[in-house]
Design a protein around this motif. Structure first.
Motif, short mmCIF file in Angstrom:
data_model
loop_
_atom_site.label_atom_id
_atom_site.label_comp_id
_atom_site.label_asym_id
_atom_site.label_seq_id
_atom_site.Cartn_x
_atom_site.Cartn_y
_atom_site.Cartn_z
N MET A 5 0.85 -1.18 0.00
CA MET A 5 0.00 0.00 0.00
C MET A 5 0.89 1.24 0.00
N SER A 6 0.44 2.27 -0.65
CA SER A 6 1.20 3.52 -0.72
C SER A 6 1.31 4.16 0.65
N GLU A 7 2.31 5.00 0.80
CA GLU A 7 2.47 5.75 2.04
C GLU A 7 1.60 7.00 1.98
N PHE A 8 1.09 7.41 3.13
CA PHE A 8 0.27 8.60 3.24
C PHE A 8 0.96 9.59 4.17
N ASN A 9 0.89 10.86 3.85
CA ASN A 9 1.45 11.91 4.69
C ASN A 9 0.36 12.33 5.68
N ILE A 10 0.50 11.90 6.95
CA ILE A 10 -0.54 12.17 7.95
C ILE A 10 0.06 12.74 9.23
N SER A 11 -0.78 13.44 9.98
CA SER A 11 -0.36 14.01 11.26
C SER A 11 -0.49 12.96 12.37
N THR A 12 -0.01 13.29 13.54
CA THR A 12 -0.13 12.38 14.69
C THR A 12 -1.58 12.12 15.04
N LYS A 13 -2.42 13.17 15.03
CA LYS A 13 -3.85 13.00 15.34
C LYS A 13 -4.52 12.11 14.30
N GLN A 14 -4.17 12.30 13.04
CA GLN A 14 -4.73 11.44 11.99
C GLN A 14 -4.27 10.00 12.18
N TYR A 15 -3.01 9.81 12.51
CA TYR A 15 -2.48 8.47 12.75
C TYR A 15 -3.24 7.78 13.88
N ASN A 16 -3.48 8.52 14.96
CA ASN A 16 -4.22 7.95 16.09
C ASN A 16 -5.64 7.56 15.69
N PHE A 17 -6.28 8.36 14.87
CA PHE A 17 -7.62 8.05 14.38
C PHE A 17 -7.59 6.81 13.48
N VAL B 132 -15.41 5.31 16.00
CA VAL B 132 -14.37 6.32 16.22
C VAL B 132 -14.91 7.66 15.76
N LEU B 133 -14.71 8.70 16.56
CA LEU B 133 -15.18 10.04 16.24
C LEU B 133 -13.99 10.92 15.86
N ALA B 134 -14.14 11.63 14.76
CA ALA B 134 -13.13 12.62 14.36
C ALA B 134 -13.79 13.99 14.43
N TRP B 135 -13.15 14.92 15.13
CA TRP B 135 -13.70 16.26 15.22
C TRP B 135 -12.60 17.26 14.99
N GLY B 136 -13.01 18.44 14.59
CA GLY B 136 -12.04 19.49 14.33
C GLY B 136 -12.64 20.56 13.45
N GLY B 137 -11.90 21.60 13.23
CA GLY B 137 -12.37 22.72 12.44
C GLY B 137 -12.45 22.39 10.96
N ILE B 138 -12.97 23.35 10.22
CA ILE B 138 -13.06 23.21 8.78
C ILE B 138 -11.65 23.07 8.20
N ARG B 139 -11.50 22.17 7.24
CA ARG B 139 -10.23 21.91 6.56
C ARG B 139 -9.17 21.34 7.50
N TYR C 167 -9.92 13.30 4.98
CA TYR C 167 -8.73 12.63 4.45
C TYR C 167 -8.36 11.44 5.33
N ALA C 168 -8.34 11.65 6.64
CA ALA C 168 -8.02 10.56 7.56
C ALA C 168 -9.06 9.44 7.46
#
Length: 65
Positions: free
Chosen positions: A1-13, A21-28, A33-34
């Motif tokens: 599988m290809s590698e994805f450029n993700i943040s720590t919060k995205q990785y945890n999700f 699992v709930l993902a919350w946050g501001g617009i954009r 993506y996660a």
């Protein structure tokens, strides 16, 4: 599988194994993506069913597709 450029919060999700699992946050904040990365990973599991939903089709098209 290809590698994805993700943040720590995205990785945890993405790596959370809870049944819900709930993902919350501001617009954009890259929540969609996660979620798409998680869906791609889970789609590789045999007989797994996945749904990615938004309240309206317009919202789905504007933010996800």
């Amino acid at each position: 599988m290809s590698e994805f450029n993700i943040s720590t919060k995205q990785y945890n999700f993405i790596t959370d194994t809870s049944s819900e699992v709930l993902a919350w946050g501001g617009i954009r904040a890259s929540k969609s993506y996660a979620a798409l990365v998680k869906c791609l990973m889970l789609s590789r599991v045999p007989d797994n069913r996945i749904a990615l939903c938004r309240k309206t089709l317009r919202s789905f098209k504007n933010t996800t597709l």
